[in-house]
Design a protein around this motif. Structure first.
Motif, PDB file in Angstrom:
ATOM      1  N   SER A 274       0.818  -1.212   0.000  1.00 36.59           N
ATOM      2  CA  SER A 274       0.000   0.000   0.000  1.00 36.59           C
ATOM      3  C   SER A 274       0.848   1.258   0.000  1.00 36.59           C
ATOM      4  O   SER A 274       0.326   2.359  -0.174  1.00 36.59           O
ATOM      5  CB  SER A 274      -0.908  -0.006   1.240  1.00 36.59           C
ATOM      6  N   GLU A 275       2.158   1.108   0.199  1.00 34.52           N
ATOM      7  CA  GLU A 275       3.036   2.268   0.184  1.00 34.52           C
ATOM      8  C   GLU A 275       3.294   2.733  -1.254  1.00 34.52           C
ATOM      9  O   GLU A 275       3.030   2.016  -2.214  1.00 34.52           O
ATOM     10  CB  GLU A 275       4.362   1.930   0.872  1.00 34.52           C
ATOM     11  N   MET A 276       3.823   3.941  -1.352  1.00 35.02           N
ATOM     12  CA  MET A 276       4.103   4.510  -2.663  1.00 35.02           C
ATOM     13  C   MET A 276       5.303   3.834  -3.325  1.00 35.02           C
ATOM     14  O   MET A 276       6.219   3.379  -2.649  1.00 35.02           O
ATOM     15  CB  MET A 276       4.395   6.008  -2.536  1.00 35.02           C
ATOM     16  N   ILE A 277       5.255   3.771  -4.645  1.00 33.56           N
ATOM     17  CA  ILE A 277       6.449   3.409  -5.415  1.00 33.56           C
ATOM     18  C   ILE A 277       7.304   4.662  -5.516  1.00 33.56           C
ATOM     19  O   ILE A 277       6.842   5.704  -6.001  1.00 33.56           O
ATOM     20  CB  ILE A 277       6.075   2.877  -6.803  1.00 33.56           C
ATOM     21  N   ASP A 278       8.513   4.595  -5.048  1.00 31.86           N
ATOM     22  CA  ASP A 278       9.384   5.766  -4.939  1.00 31.86           C
ATOM     23  C   ASP A 278      10.421   5.754  -6.057  1.00 31.86           C
ATOM     24  O   ASP A 278      11.220   4.815  -6.163  1.00 31.86           O
ATOM     25  CB  ASP A 278      10.078   5.769  -3.573  1.00 31.86           C
ATOM     26  N   VAL A 279      10.411   6.792  -6.890  1.00 38.20           N
ATOM     27  CA  VAL A 279      11.361   6.934  -7.988  1.00 38.20           C
ATOM     28  C   VAL A 279      12.259   8.123  -7.676  1.00 38.20           C
ATOM     29  O   VAL A 279      11.760   9.238  -7.482  1.00 38.20           O
ATOM     30  CB  VAL A 279      10.652   7.139  -9.338  1.00 38.20           C
ATOM     31  N   GLN A 280      13.573   7.888  -7.644  1.00 38.25           N
ATOM     32  CA  GLN A 280      14.502   8.953  -7.299  1.00 38.25           C
ATOM     33  C   GLN A 280      15.668   8.996  -8.272  1.00 38.25           C
ATOM     34  O   GLN A 280      16.066   7.970  -8.827  1.00 38.25           O
ATOM     35  CB  GLN A 280      15.041   8.761  -5.875  1.00 38.25           C
ATOM     36  N   GLY A 281      16.184  10.208  -8.449  1.00 37.48           N
ATOM     37  CA  GLY A 281      17.386  10.409  -9.238  1.00 37.48           C
ATOM     38  C   GLY A 281      18.230  11.476  -8.586  1.00 37.48           C
ATOM     39  O   GLY A 281      17.739  12.574  -8.308  1.00 37.48           O
ATOM     40  N   GLU A 282      19.472  11.183  -8.321  1.00 40.38           N
ATOM     41  CA  GLU A 282      20.327  12.143  -7.614  1.00 40.38           C
ATOM     42  C   GLU A 282      21.782  11.948  -7.998  1.00 40.38           C
ATOM     43  O   GLU A 282      22.204  10.856  -8.413  1.00 40.38           O
ATOM     44  CB  GLU A 282      20.163  11.987  -6.099  1.00 40.38           C
ATOM     45  N   VAL A 283      22.549  13.037  -7.844  1.00 35.53           N
ATOM     46  CA  VAL A 283      23.984  13.004  -8.105  1.00 35.53           C
ATOM     47  C   VAL A 283      24.693  12.512  -6.852  1.00 35.53           C
ATOM     48  O   VAL A 283      24.504  13.073  -5.768  1.00 35.53           O
ATOM     49  CB  VAL A 283      24.510  14.393  -8.510  1.00 35.53           C
ATOM     50  N   GLN A 284      25.488  11.468  -7.009  1.00 36.05           N
ATOM     51  CA  GLN A 284      26.259  10.916  -5.897  1.00 36.05           C
ATOM     52  C   GLN A 284      27.710  10.787  -6.328  1.00 36.05           C
ATOM     53  O   GLN A 284      28.044   9.967  -7.173  1.00 36.05           O
ATOM     54  CB  GLN A 284      25.723   9.547  -5.481  1.00 36.05           C
ATOM     55  N   ALA A 285      28.567  11.617  -5.716  1.00 37.29           N
ATOM     56  CA  ALA A 285      29.999  11.580  -6.029  1.00 37.29           C
ATOM     57  C   ALA A 285      30.219  11.706  -7.541  1.00 37.29           C
ATOM     58  O   ALA A 285      29.927  12.744  -8.126  1.00 37.29           O
ATOM     59  CB  ALA A 285      30.638  10.310  -5.474  1.00 37.29           C
ATOM     60  N   SER A 286      30.667  10.618  -8.196  1.00 39.78           N
ATOM     61  CA  SER A 286      30.987  10.693  -9.623  1.00 39.78           C
ATOM     62  C   SER A 286      29.946  10.004 -10.499  1.00 39.78           C
ATOM     63  O   SER A 286      30.210   9.731 -11.664  1.00 39.78           O
ATOM     64  CB  SER A 286      32.355  10.057  -9.879  1.00 39.78           C
ATOM     65  N   VAL A 287      28.749   9.697  -9.928  1.00 38.62           N
ATOM     66  CA  VAL A 287      27.718   8.998 -10.696  1.00 38.62           C
ATOM     67  C   VAL A 287      26.367   9.667 -10.497  1.00 38.62           C
ATOM     68  O   VAL A 287      26.156  10.403  -9.525  1.00 38.62           O
ATOM     69  CB  VAL A 287      27.612   7.504 -10.289  1.00 38.62           C
ATOM     70  N   TYR A 288      25.468   9.401 -11.441  1.00 44.83           N
ATOM     71  CA  TYR A 288      24.066   9.796 -11.278  1.00 44.83           C
ATOM     72  C   TYR A 288      23.310   8.530 -10.900  1.00 44.83           C
ATOM     73  O   TYR A 288      23.291   7.556 -11.655  1.00 44.83           O
ATOM     74  CB  TYR A 288      23.512  10.405 -12.561  1.00 44.83           C
ATOM     75  N   PHE A 289      22.663   8.557  -9.734  1.00 43.45           N
ATOM     76  CA  PHE A 289      22.039   7.369  -9.148  1.00 43.45           C
ATOM     77  C   PHE A 289      20.524   7.439  -9.337  1.00 43.45           C
ATOM     78  O   PHE A 289      19.886   8.430  -8.966  1.00 43.45           O
ATOM     79  CB  PHE A 289      22.381   7.296  -7.663  1.00 43.45           C
ATOM     80  N   VAL A 290      19.952   6.393  -9.945  1.00 44.69           N
ATOM     81  CA  VAL A 290      18.512   6.295 -10.171  1.00 44.69           C
ATOM     82  C   VAL A 290      17.992   5.051  -9.466  1.00 44.69           C
ATOM     83  O   VAL A 290      18.596   3.975  -9.588  1.00 44.69           O
ATOM     84  CB  VAL A 290      18.173   6.227 -11.674  1.00 44.69           C
ATOM     85  N   SER A 291      16.889   5.191  -8.732  1.00 43.01           N
ATOM     86  CA  SER A 291      16.328   4.040  -8.014  1.00 43.01           C
ATOM     87  C   SER A 291      14.818   4.024  -8.159  1.00 43.01           C
ATOM     88  O   SER A 291      14.173   5.072  -8.243  1.00 43.01           O
ATOM     89  CB  SER A 291      16.711   4.086  -6.535  1.00 43.01           C
ATOM     90  N   VAL A 292      14.272   2.815  -8.201  1.00 39.46           N
ATOM     91  CA  VAL A 292      12.825   2.596  -8.246  1.00 39.46           C
ATOM     92  C   VAL A 292      12.509   1.573  -7.152  1.00 39.46           C
ATOM     93  O   VAL A 292      12.894   0.402  -7.261  1.00 39.46           O
ATOM     94  CB  VAL A 292      12.360   2.077  -9.619  1.00 39.46           C
ATOM     95  N   GLY A 293      11.851   2.023  -6.097  1.00 41.37           N
ATOM     96  CA  GLY A 293      11.577   1.148  -4.970  1.00 41.37           C
ATOM     97  C   GLY A 293      10.097   1.001  -4.694  1.00 41.37           C
ATOM     98  O   GLY A 293       9.317   1.933  -4.898  1.00 41.37           O
ATOM     99  N   GLY A 294       9.695  -0.185  -4.255  1.00 41.88           N
ATOM    100  CA  GLY A 294       8.295  -0.437  -3.933  1.00 41.88           C
ATOM    101  C   GLY A 294       8.125  -1.777  -3.245  1.00 41.88           C
ATOM    102  O   GLY A 294       9.046  -2.592  -3.199  1.00 41.88           O
ATOM    103  N   GLN A 295       6.938  -1.987  -2.708  1.00 42.13           N
ATOM    104  CA  GLN A 295       6.638  -3.245  -2.040  1.00 42.13           C
ATOM    105  C   GLN A 295       6.306  -4.324  -3.060  1.00 42.13           C
ATOM    106  O   GLN A 295       5.527  -4.096  -3.987  1.00 42.13           O
ATOM    107  CB  GLN A 295       5.459  -3.062  -1.073  1.00 42.13           C
ATOM    108  N   SER A 296       6.907  -5.488  -2.860  1.00 45.31           N
ATOM    109  CA  SER A 296       6.640  -6.644  -3.719  1.00 45.31           C
ATOM    110  C   SER A 296       7.095  -7.881  -2.965  1.00 45.31           C
ATOM    111  O   SER A 296       7.507  -7.797  -1.803  1.00 45.31           O
ATOM    112  CB  SER A 296       7.366  -6.516  -5.064  1.00 45.31           C
ATOM    113  N   GLU A 297       7.015  -9.011  -3.616  1.00 46.22           N
ATOM    114  CA  GLU A 297       7.409 -10.249  -2.944  1.00 46.22           C
ATOM    115  C   GLU A 297       8.902 -10.262  -2.654  1.00 46.22           C
ATOM    116  O   GLU A 297       9.691  -9.632  -3.356  1.00 46.22           O
ATOM    117  CB  GLU A 297       7.023 -11.459  -3.807  1.00 46.22           C
ATOM    118  N   LEU A 298       9.272 -10.980  -1.629  1.00 44.82           N
ATOM    119  CA  LEU A 298      10.658 -11.032  -1.171  1.00 44.82           C
ATOM    120  C   LEU A 298      11.579 -11.599  -2.250  1.00 44.82           C
ATOM    121  O   LEU A 298      11.268 -12.597  -2.890  1.00 44.82           O
ATOM    122  CB  LEU A 298      10.754 -11.894   0.090  1.00 44.82           C
ATOM    123  N   ILE A 299      12.707 -10.940  -2.447  1.00 49.61           N
ATOM    124  CA  ILE A 299      13.749 -11.441  -3.349  1.00 49.61           C
ATOM    125  C   ILE A 299      14.871 -12.010  -2.486  1.00 49.61           C
ATOM    126  O   ILE A 299      15.548 -11.261  -1.774  1.00 49.61           O
ATOM    127  CB  ILE A 299      14.300 -10.327  -4.256  1.00 49.61           C
TER     128      ILE A 299
END
Length: 361
Positions: A274-299
């Motif tokens: 029921s939580e939001m799917i979180d999409v983020q993009g940010e500059v980290q040191a020497s890279v651009y970091f993109v993440s897509v997080g959300g609730q789903s079955e355990l990996i």
């Protein structure tokens, strides 16, 4: 043993024989000319001094000539044998290259050539070893791809043929649900073949030193990809939040769009909470970091790296009617690798975050 076979065993390589013969001629000519020059000069100087009578002069000339002849023969023979040994050792990798090339021509993969010399010949042998390694890897990949693809196609094709045969013989009656199921199976096969074509395209680009990279604003790209799922997330009532830091990067725009879309597609497809799917993009040191997080079955942790392999699916998603083709994440990894970046997944319980990073320069 005939004289010809004896010569072949002594000089098994035509190039070695010609090179040795040429060296003997050159060395012998130089030694003979030098010896004659020394002989004539010495005879002239002794005769000009006038300290020897005619018989003594002739004896001196004969002794000097004999010594020069002996030394010349010894030098020619010794130098030729030494040259033959060193040349044979020097071109040993070349002979190994010839044998290995013949094996490659027959479709066999030879053992790596031992590099015993430096310089151009050693470099050639090293490059040939790299070529054999790459060809072998490509062949193994091709065989694995064909095996995996045939395995993936066998079940849906069997299902389609079975149902169509039953419909043809009148053993079952068609229904809207059956036709929809058959149509979905057909669409899944079509999608799988399209994804195989995409993998082939990125494999080709990965083997080249160039790609169609252009400057693009990452924040705009992330929001554009997220907006493409606005209708679907509204239909399924899945909240998505986006936070993207502005930064221009030189990228293959269509490729990165596909990566973000694949990650969003997975997050929505396997969404269970029921939580939001979180999409983020940010500059980290020497890279651009993109993440897509959300609730789903355990990996499971031991399967985190395997999910980026081709045709791999987690045990809980291996059902052919609910699971994907197992190619979406593999395509994403191929694209990110082509950009010199990294891709992975972080799991905290049933909250999974798929991420990738691109170098800033």
């Amino acid at each position: 043993m005939s004289a010809r076979k004896w010569m072949q065993s002594l000089f098994p390589n035509g190039f070695l024989w010609r090179l040795s013969l040429l060296n003997i001629v050159v060395v012998a000519s130089a030694i003979v000319l030098s010896g004659l020059a020394i002989y004539n000069t010495a005879c002239f100087l002794v005769d000009a001094m006038g300290t020897l009578n005619r018989p003594q002069q002739r004896q001196f000339n004969a002794v000097l000539f004999n010594y020069l002849l002996i030394f010349s023969v010894i030098t020619i023979v010794g130098g030729s044998l030494l040259h033959f040994y060193l040349t044979k050792k020097l071109i040993k990798p070349v002979r190994s290259l010839i044998v290995s090339a013949k094996q490659l021509k027959k479709g066999e993969y030879p053992e790596f050539i031992e590099v015993t010399t430096r310089g151009e010949i050693g470099e050639l042998a090293s490059h040939f070893n790299g070529l054999v390694k790459q060809l072998k890897a490509n062949d193994e990949y091709r065989q694995k791809l064909i095996s995996d693809l045939s395995h993936e196609l066998r079940t849906p094709l069997t299902n389609l043929n079975g149902y169509l045969q039953l419909l043809e013989h009148g053993d079952i009656e068609g229904s809207r649900e059956l036709y929809t199921s058959l149509h979905n199976e057909s669409k899944r096969l079509t999608l799988m073949m399209e994804q195989v074509e995409q993998l082939k395209e990125w494999d080709y680009l990965a083997s080249r030193d160039y790609a169609q990279y252009t400057e693009a604003e990452m924040s705009d790209l992330i929001r554009q990809c997220t907006d493409m799922f606005s209708w679907r997330r509204a239909q399924e009532d899945i909240p998505i939040t986006v936070q993207a830091e502005a930064r221009r990067l030189s990228i293959h725009v269509e490729g990165i769009q596909q990566v973000i879309s694949n990650l969003l597609e997975n997050a929505i497809y396997y969404y269970t909470g029921s939580e939001m799917i979180d999409v983020q993009g940010e500059v980290q040191a020497s890279v651009y970091f993109v993440s897509v997080g959300g609730q789903s079955e355990l990996i499971p942790e031991e399967e985190a790296d395997n999910i980026f392999e081709r045709f791999y699916r987690l045990d809980h998603s291996r059902n052919k009617t609910t699971g994907g083709s197992g190619l979406g994440l593999a395509i994403a990894k191929e694209i990110i690798d082509n950009h010199g970046g990294r891709i992975g997944v972080m799991s905290e319980g049933c909250y999974n975050t798929f991420w990738f990073e691109l170098p800033l320069e």
